[in-house]
Design a protein around this motif. Structure first.
Motif: not given
Length: 175
Positions: A2, A4, A7, A142, A146-147, A149
């Motif tokens: 995934k 984000k 981010n 992650h 946290g970009i 995951s």
């Protein structure tokens, strides 16, 4: 895997600003940050490719059978087998529920691991007798920012059997 998007856009914007600063100022410090950002992005993408070796996770209760007056430890162990795993943060979402009830308690903890193995313990006490289940609702790995995951699956649920405690009576019988 995934991603984000917000981010990632902030990351790209920061990267574009640094490239713009390098073009017009030509400073070595800005070049260092540009190279560091490119290395981070390359490592993050390589880590989260499907063939990359993910950490192994074992979860169990210290005492699967206990009395109601005792506290128990839920042990969560992350194993990397002497493999260096950069930029790692693991989010663990747990559910704790009695088999006869529909209500479920939610637990969460976040941890980081880079090399070897790490063991985390949660002290859990139970209100009633019976069989309790700890389910692993979601475990995400992650990168540092946290970009990116990735979800870890195939972790078995943990059970604890809680028996009634002692009443405090000393009963003796004679023939």
């Amino acid at each position: 895997m995934k991603i984000k998007v917000f981010n990632l856009l902030l990351y790209c914007l920061t990267f574009a600003i640094l490239v713009f600063m390098f073009i017009f100022n030509r400073r070595r410090v800005v070049l260092f940050f540009i190279i560091a950002m490119l290395l981070y992005l390359a490592c993050s993408i390589i880590i989260f490719l499907p063939g990359f070796k993910m950490p192994r996770i074992k979860a169990y209760m210290e005492n699967p059978k206990q009395s109601i007056s005792d506290s128990n430890k839920y042990i969560f162990k992350i194993l990397l087998n002497n493999f260096y795993y950069p930029f790692c943060r693991i989010d663990v979402y747990l559910g704790l529920k009695h088999r006869l009830e529909s209500r479920q308690e939610k637990l969460f903890f976040c941890t980081g691991i880079f090399h070897g193995e790490s063991t985390y313990e949660l002290d859990i006490s139970f209100e009633h007798c019976g069989i309790y289940e700890i389910t692993h609702d979601l475990i995400l790995v992650h990168d540092l920012l946290g970009i990116f995951s990735r979800k870890i699956t195939n972790i078995s649920d943990v059970h604890a059997v809680v028996m009634p405690g002692e009443l405090g009576f000393d009963i003796s019988t004679e023939r």
